[in-house]
Design an enzyme around this catalytic site. Structure first.
Site, PDB file in Angstrom:
ATOM      1  N   ASP A 257      12.278   6.342  -7.677  1.00  0.00           N
ATOM      2  CA  ASP A 257      11.887   5.760  -6.390  1.00  0.00           C
ATOM      3  C   ASP A 257      12.478   4.349  -6.244  1.00  0.00           C
ATOM      4  OD1 ASP A 257      10.777   5.626  -3.886  1.00  0.00           O
ATOM      5  OD2 ASP A 257       8.739   5.199  -4.563  1.00  0.00           O
TER       6      ASP A 257
ATOM      7  N   VAL B 187      -2.007  -2.462  -3.778  1.00  0.00           N
ATOM      8  CA  VAL B 187      -1.756  -3.583  -4.683  1.00  0.00           C
ATOM      9  C   VAL B 187      -2.298  -4.857  -4.044  1.00  0.00           C
ATOM     10  CG1 VAL B 187      -0.017  -4.896  -5.957  1.00  0.00           C
ATOM     11  CG2 VAL B 187       0.317  -2.440  -5.567  1.00  0.00           C
TER      12      VAL B 187
ATOM     13  N   GLN C 129       0.838  -1.190   0.000  1.00  0.00           N
ATOM     14  CA  GLN C 129       0.000   0.000   0.000  1.00  0.00           C
ATOM     15  C   GLN C 129       0.874   1.243   0.000  1.00  0.00           C
ATOM     16  OE1 GLN C 129      -2.779   0.102   3.275  1.00  0.00           O
ATOM     17  NE2 GLN C 129      -4.322   1.125   2.023  1.00  0.00           N
ATOM     18  N   GLY C 130       0.492   2.228  -0.826  1.00  0.00           N
ATOM     19  CA  GLY C 130       1.216   3.483  -0.903  1.00  0.00           C
ATOM     20  C   GLY C 130       0.278   4.659  -0.752  1.00  0.00           C
TER      21      GLY C 130
ATOM     22  N   ALA D  81      -2.119   4.378  -4.096  1.00  0.00           N
ATOM     23  CA  ALA D  81      -2.688   3.123  -4.610  1.00  0.00           C
ATOM     24  C   ALA D  81      -2.420   1.972  -3.661  1.00  0.00           C
ATOM     25  CB  ALA D  81      -2.115   2.815  -5.988  1.00  0.00           C
TER      26      ALA D  81
END
Length: 682
Positions: free
Chosen positions: A135, A23, A17-18, A21
């Site tokens: 990143d 995943v 999790q970011g 978004a």
């Protein structure tokens, strides 16, 4: 459950999790194939439209085995949220690998090289397509296991990526704090206004931090209290780093920063690989853009490492293991120089054994034709220098220093962290113990090989027929003198050999590493329980009592591991102490055996020449006798002259047989003690 027209997933199957978004693990509705879906949240739609579309465009453009594949872009049925359908990597990320306590001090050398190869290949594809990632970090490097059981790492998360050529700049800031280039960190984390523009080399800094993390298990730049608690010091460390330094740590509040130009001794990489890797790290962890490498230099430096082969070497007198990284096309001379750099043993003093035999390296032999070595089956190096070599042994930091102190108070978060550290320290202790055990075996085995090595023979000297008797007497006296020396050496070597056989038997019977493995398995079980407990807000009474008991057991097991390890160290040090005296004695006997071998070989040659002379004389006598019988009638005589000479030669022949038996006896002993080259039979 959520779905798109072709894919279905549960929100419980969260992979990551970011900020913009999440995943999830999903399945294809028709085939059942596992995939990863990246579902964007509402915050992501607050970004400019071109930024939202950038990740789709990047992934469509890229196609490489070390970059996570994009299969489709779909939308959820109800909310119409964008969904990226991507390749599913079943083994998590590099960060997951590094968080495993087994890798608390970094990856094993073989695994690190795979990470290096995969990241370099993936980054090379990005640069070929003019893409900057922005990143790079272990959490954005996914892992799966190939059909051959080997890891494959893939770059992912291109939400911050954009197209940028080598000479272009950008001003927007992205990334994760600990891995950010200092210039980006200054604006993104410290929020300081500055007008700097950034180039593609920001990725190189992030790669340098990632490689250091993978090699050591720790971040390179750490202020007291951690990078996120002391951001100003974090910035100070990265911007004031001296040229060539690859790490800086502040151990006390407001204390000095300790700079490091080497990888730590706890790192699992060999000296040979460290020597290749450190210059790469030093040149990409460089703030000054004029001194920092560009991608061309980075790819050249890393590919130089990846295209080398490894030759394992065990220096017998020094009791130290080495890994020599060399190009396959390099010849013996280059290899000997590389060994010299690690051992300080000059090339002309290097003698090698492999699997019990003297291993002679032709000067023009290329490295790819060398024998195949491993840590347990290395080339054994013997120094022929008159100066004794210092015993170095296995270099390590005492693993007992890394075991945490366990406090009685129950704190599920702190206890889980302490258990993780204890398991990591136990893994490191086991590895050092295994290295000590392997060292003991290599010492005993290598010294046995030296005792049974092959020794070259002597040279031929011509002689005449008239001095056969004198020569045979001289050979007999020489062999008698050799016999006395040989039997003296035989006693000394037999004593050492008996000790070595006993040492190898003790190594074989030593169960220390198995005992440590048993303790480690139990510690891992407790750590798993503590991880479960960490997710609970509060433990019930019974659970708390079990937790306390587990903590006591964890401490007991940790002390048991340290105790077993200390016994391993004691045994290893005793072996090293004996090894120095044994090595000196065996090398001295080896020199004497070479001299004796040369003397016996010379005797053998002289015996052969005497035999040839005697055979020639007998042939001539027989020929003369035939002529006499053919030309004249027999003349009565007590003993004909030819018969008298034949009798004398017969006596010489008997004497020669006696000397030959003595020669063969001495030669067989030499062969057993020093493996002398076989001499011709008489």
């Amino acid at each position: 459950m959520q779905s798109t027209p072709n894919y279905l997933w549960s929100t419980e199957d969260l992979l990551g999790q970011g900020a913009t978004a999440s995943v999830y693990k999903a399945r294809n509705k028709k085939s059942g194939e596992l995939v990863a879906v990246k579902v964007f949240n509402n915050a992501s739609y607050l970004r400019p439209h071109e930024v939202q579309m950038r990740e789709f465009e990047m992934l469509r453009k890229l196609n490489h085995k070390n970059i996570v594949k994009l299969f489709a872009v779909e939308e959820t049925g109800s909310s119409k949220q964008k969904v990226l359908v991507m390749e599913y990597c079943s083994s998590g990320s590099l960060l997951n690998v590094l968080e495993d306590p087994a890798n608390a001090f970094g990856l094993a050398e073989s695994e690190f090289l795979i990470v290096l190869q995969c990241v370099v290949a993936g980054m090379n594809h990005l640069r070929e397509n003019g893409v900057v990632h922005r990143d790079i970090k272990p959490g954005n490097i996914m892992r799966l296991v190939g059909e051959d059981g080997q890891s494959i790492y893939k770059l992912t998360d291109f939400g911050a990526a954009r197209e940028l050529e080598d000479d272009e700049k950008f001003v927007s800031v992205y990334g994760t704090e600990e891995y950010l280039h200092p210039d980006v960190y200054e604006r993104a984390v410290l929020r300081k206004p500055q007008q700097k523009a950034f180039g593609v080399t920001v990725d190189l800094w992030s790669i340098g931090v990632t490689f250091y993390h993978a090699a050591t298990g720790s971040l390179p730049f750490v202020p007291f209290g951690g990078p996120r608690r002391n951001k100003e010091i974090m910035y100070k460390i990265t911007t004031e780093k001296p040229p060539g330094a690859i790490a800086g740590i502040q151990r006390q509040e407001n204390g000095n920063i300790e700079w490091s130009y080497e990888l730590p001794i706890t790192c699992r990489l060999s000296t040979g690989l460290k020597d290749q890797l450190i210059p790469v790290l030093a040149n990409i962890l460089e703030l000054d853009q004029e001194k920092c490498w560009g991608f061309d230099q980075f790819f050249a430096g890393t590919n130089d490492i990846l295209h080398r082969i490894v030759v394992d070497v065990f220096s017998l007198q020094q009791a130290s293991s080495h890994r020599i990284y060399i190009h396959s096309y390099n010849t013996t001379a280059k290899f000997l120089d590389a060994v010299f750099k690690q051992t300080n043993i000059a090339p002309h003093h290097q003698e090698y054994f492999f699997e019990g035999h003297l291993y002679e390296l032709d000067p023009n032999l290329q490295a790819h034709n060398f024998c195949r070595t491993t840590e347990s089956s290395p080339l054994t190096l013997l120094s022929t220098s008159e100066q004794p070599e210092d015993v170095l042994g296995v270099r390590y930091r005492d693993p007992a220093l890394d075991f945490p102190k366990l406090v009685p108070r129950v704190d599920v978060v702190a206890d889980c962290s302490a258990a993780k550290s204890a398991v990591g320290a136990a893994h490191q202790t086991l590895r050092v113990g295994q290295a000590l055990r392997r060292g003991r075996e290599l010492l005993a085995r290598g010294l046995q090989w030296v005792m049974f090595q092959a020794v070259p023979g002597g040279s031929r000297d011509p002689a005449g027929v008239d001095v056969l008797e004198t020569r045979l007497q001289r050979v007999d006296q020489e062999l008698s003198q050799c016999s006395h020396s040989i039997f003296d050496f035989q006693g000394a070597l037999d004593g050492i050999l008996a000790e070595l056989v006993k040492d190898r038997q003790q190594v074989h019977e030593d169960k220390s590493t198995q005992q440590m493995e048993c303790c480690l398995e139990k510690m891992q079980g407790i750590y798993k329980q503590f991880k479960k407990a960490r997710t609970c807000l509060r433990l019930g009474y019974n659970e708390e009592q079990i937790h306390k008991l587990d903590k006591l057991n964890l401490g007991s097991l940790a002390r048991r591991v340290v105790s077993i390890f200390q016994n391993c160290v004691q045994q290893y040090q005793e072996v090293l102490a004996l090894h120095s005296s044994r090595m000196r004695k065996v090398c001295e006997i080896k020199k004497h055996l070479k001299r004796l071998s040369n003397r016996i070989s010379a005797c053998s040659v002289e015996m052969m020449e005497c035999q040839d002379c005697l055979q020639g004389a007998l042939d001539r006598l027989l020929q003369v006798e035939k002529w006499n019988l053919a030309l004249a009638p027999p003349v009565p005589s007590p003993v004909p002259l030819s018969q008298e000479m034949a009798l004398r030669m017969q006596e010489l022949l008997e004497q020669m047989r006696s000397v030959s038996c003595n020669l063969q006896l001495n030669n067989s002993i030499i062969e057993r003690l020093g493996g002398a080259a076989p001499t011709p039979s008489v």
